[in-house]
Design an enzyme around this catalytic site. Structure first.
Site, PDB file in Angstrom:
ATOM      1  N   LYS A 163     -16.889  21.205 -21.861  1.00  0.00           N
ATOM      2  CA  LYS A 163     -17.939  20.292 -22.343  1.00  0.00           C
ATOM      3  C   LYS A 163     -18.108  19.098 -21.412  1.00  0.00           C
ATOM      4  O   LYS A 163     -19.226  18.757 -21.014  1.00  0.00           O
ATOM      5  CB  LYS A 163     -17.602  19.782 -23.750  1.00  0.00           C
ATOM      6  CG  LYS A 163     -17.586  20.821 -24.837  1.00  0.00           C
ATOM      7  CD  LYS A 163     -17.374  20.202 -26.196  1.00  0.00           C
ATOM      8  CE  LYS A 163     -16.085  19.418 -26.306  1.00  0.00           C
ATOM      9  NZ  LYS A 163     -14.873  20.241 -26.082  1.00  0.00           N
ATOM     10  N   GLU A 192     -11.908   9.867 -26.117  1.00  0.00           N
ATOM     11  CA  GLU A 192     -11.553  10.788 -25.043  1.00  0.00           C
ATOM     12  C   GLU A 192     -10.390  10.243 -24.219  1.00  0.00           C
ATOM     13  O   GLU A 192      -9.963   9.109 -24.380  1.00  0.00           O
ATOM     14  CB  GLU A 192     -12.772  11.056 -24.157  1.00  0.00           C
ATOM     15  CG  GLU A 192     -13.838  11.888 -24.846  1.00  0.00           C
ATOM     16  CD  GLU A 192     -13.318  13.226 -25.343  1.00  0.00           C
ATOM     17  OE1 GLU A 192     -12.767  14.005 -24.543  1.00  0.00           O
ATOM     18  OE2 GLU A 192     -13.439  13.501 -26.552  1.00  0.00           O
ATOM     19  N   ARG A 193      -9.896  11.060 -23.307  1.00  0.00           N
ATOM     20  CA  ARG A 193      -8.718  10.697 -22.519  1.00  0.00           C
ATOM     21  C   ARG A 193      -9.061   9.654 -21.456  1.00  0.00           C
ATOM     22  O   ARG A 193     -10.164   9.647 -20.914  1.00  0.00           O
ATOM     23  CB  ARG A 193      -8.135  11.940 -21.840  1.00  0.00           C
ATOM     24  CG  ARG A 193      -7.751  13.046 -22.811  1.00  0.00           C
ATOM     25  CD  ARG A 193      -7.405  14.324 -22.067  1.00  0.00           C
ATOM     26  NE  ARG A 193      -7.149  15.430 -22.973  1.00  0.00           N
ATOM     27  CZ  ARG A 193      -8.092  16.209 -23.494  1.00  0.00           C
ATOM     28  NH1 ARG A 193      -9.364  15.988 -23.198  1.00  0.00           N
ATOM     29  NH2 ARG A 193      -7.779  17.196 -24.308  1.00  0.00           N
TER      30      ARG A 193
END
Length: 462
Positions: A163, A192-193
């Site tokens: 994605k 998110e990371r």
């Protein structure tokens, strides 16, 4: 962030703490209103946001900052102000959080402020519904699920199916190929990371695209409050670029499901009764509030690209379904396609768009796309037979259908610019006109004598 000279409305004492949710008891005076900011004179770093008022002078609030300093008995006071977020052209080229704190090591960010959730009455006569095709240079996207300027597209997929890579490639292509359309890009990184945010920042900087991009992050390791508010802060920045500065905005969000998840975490801390499927009862209204700002007007276009994580690869999950009605195009990433080694791992049959009409894409593209989907559907029905008895047992007509479908699926693979340094393949962008022409030729049998493996990771066919 807030004007401390304003008169305090009321003061109360923290009576209960449950994670990032606190209850504050007000003995007298006017109660703070919902979405009002509370501050502490003793602990200046503490900041809270009222989310609920209860009988007997009790309110619930989210802790926005100073979590470690909050304790029972701490006195907090209303400010009479709602939450303000950083906005303006000063954010371009910078990475900030919801308070405007720099996260890119570039020093303090100077910015203007805009009130979050300040709902101006939308003049429906000024809403721009014009649909103009917007090419990304990605074959599978442009052909099966086209984008339009001012439209909304969702990238759906489970963990690790690509994605973020596909999202990054779309942003890269739109900002380089169609820079005049997307005057500015607002990127919201929700849950998110850190690594992914750093890679995106570095790639944009290396390609000299950062000057047109504002990035706001509420990373995975931050509180649920931070992640939840990051989504609304990002849409406030979009509104400011559109309304005050008259810009066309490309809004990119990674990941909408983390926003939904943060809301669910906060609902659990508040002990709210969940809906039947386990999500917060306010899910529908939260998603609606998030999307209602992303509207094109006469002042500027707002185009939205949203990555949506699919838990357990279940597209029927209620959290995922809540987003569907706001999107024009649906790009479904498949784990099965990923395991077959075809990238981008897009499920060509499941992906669709309400914009795939003759008025928007033209008659030839429309008819070719329908014929391609019909071919893929017939080939899907043949796959079980092939799995049992082998391709050689098919009739000549079915073998031709099966081979052309494999050829079409392989043709829709493509090397990306954002993965070039990792895989060693030069990224390519293919014009939509060329894609329609190539697919028509595949369907007509022009390449029947070609090995379908040679179609993998090519640009346009010659």
């Amino acid at each position: 962030m807030h004007n401390s000279n304003k008169k305090k409305v009321a003061c109360g004492t923290v009576s209960a703490i449950n994670g990032e949710i606190v209850e504050v008891k007000f003995d007298s005076g006017t109660l703070p209103s919902v979405h009002e900011v509370l501050k502490s004179e003793k602990e200046v770093e503490v900041s809270m946001l009222v989310i609920q008022t209860k009988p007997s002078g009790l309110i619930r609030a989210m802790i926005m900052s100073g979590n470690d300093l909050v304790c029972r008995g701490l006195q907090v006071c209303g400010t009479g102000e709602r939450l303000m977020v950083p906005v303006g052209e000063e954010l371009l080229g910078r990475v900030v959080d919801i308070f405007g704190n720099a996260a890119d090591g570039g020093g303090k960010v100077e910015f203007q402020m805009r009130e979050m959730w300040k709902h101006h009455k939308m003049d429906l006569t000024k809403v721009n519904t014009k649909k103009e095709l917007w090419e990304t240079g990605i074959k599978a996207v442009d052909f099966f699920a086209p984008l339009v300027q001012g439209g909304k597209v969702g990238l759906f997929g489970g963990a690790g199916v690509g994605k973020t890579v596909l999202l990054s490639e779309i942003v890269n292509n739109l900002t380089t190929l169609d820079g005049e359309h997307s005057n500015v890009v607002v990127f919201a990184g929700i849950g998110e990371r850190v690594r992914e945010g750093h890679e995106l920042y570095r790639d944009l900087k290396q390609k000299s695209l950062l000057k047109n991009v504002a990035l706001i992050f509420g990373l995975m390791g931050t509180s649920a409050v931070n992640r939840f508010l990051t989504a609304y802060a990002a849409t406030t920045i979009v509104e400011d670029f559109r309304d005050r500065l008259g810009k066309n905005v490309l809004f990119v969000c990674d990941n909408v499901f983390r926003f939904i998840q943060a809301g669910s975490e906060l609902a659990s801390l508040k002990a709210d009764i969940p809906s039947e499927d386990g999500y917060q009862a306010t899910l529908t209204s939260e998603i609606a509030e998030f999307h209602e700002s992303l509207v094109s007007t006469d002042s500027g276009f707002v185009s939205s690209i949203e990555a949506i994580y699919v838990p357990a690869d279940d597209l029927m999950d209620s959290g995922i379904q809540s987003v569907y009605s706001y999107l024009d195009s649906f790009i479904i990433l498949s784990r099965e396609v990923y395991q077959e080694g075809r990238f981008p791992a897009i499920d060509l049959l499941a992906s669709s768009s309400s914009l795939l009409t003759t008025e928007i894409v033209g008659l030839k593209h429309f008819e070719t796309a329908l014929a391609a989907k019909e071919l893929l559907k017939r080939a899907q029905e043949l796959e079980r037979v092939v799995a049992l008895v082998g391709e050689a047992e098919l009739s000549l007509q079915n073998r031709t259908t099966y081979k052309r479908a494999k050829m079409l699926k392989n043709y829709m693979t493509q090397p990306f610019s954002v993965t070039q340094r990792h895989v060693g393949l030069q990224g390519e962008q293919v014009p939509l006109k060329k894609v329609v022409e190539n697919v028509s030729e595949i369907l007509a049998g022009k390449y029947d004598g070609v090995d379908e493996e040679k179609m993998l990771f090519v640009g346009g066919l010659k």
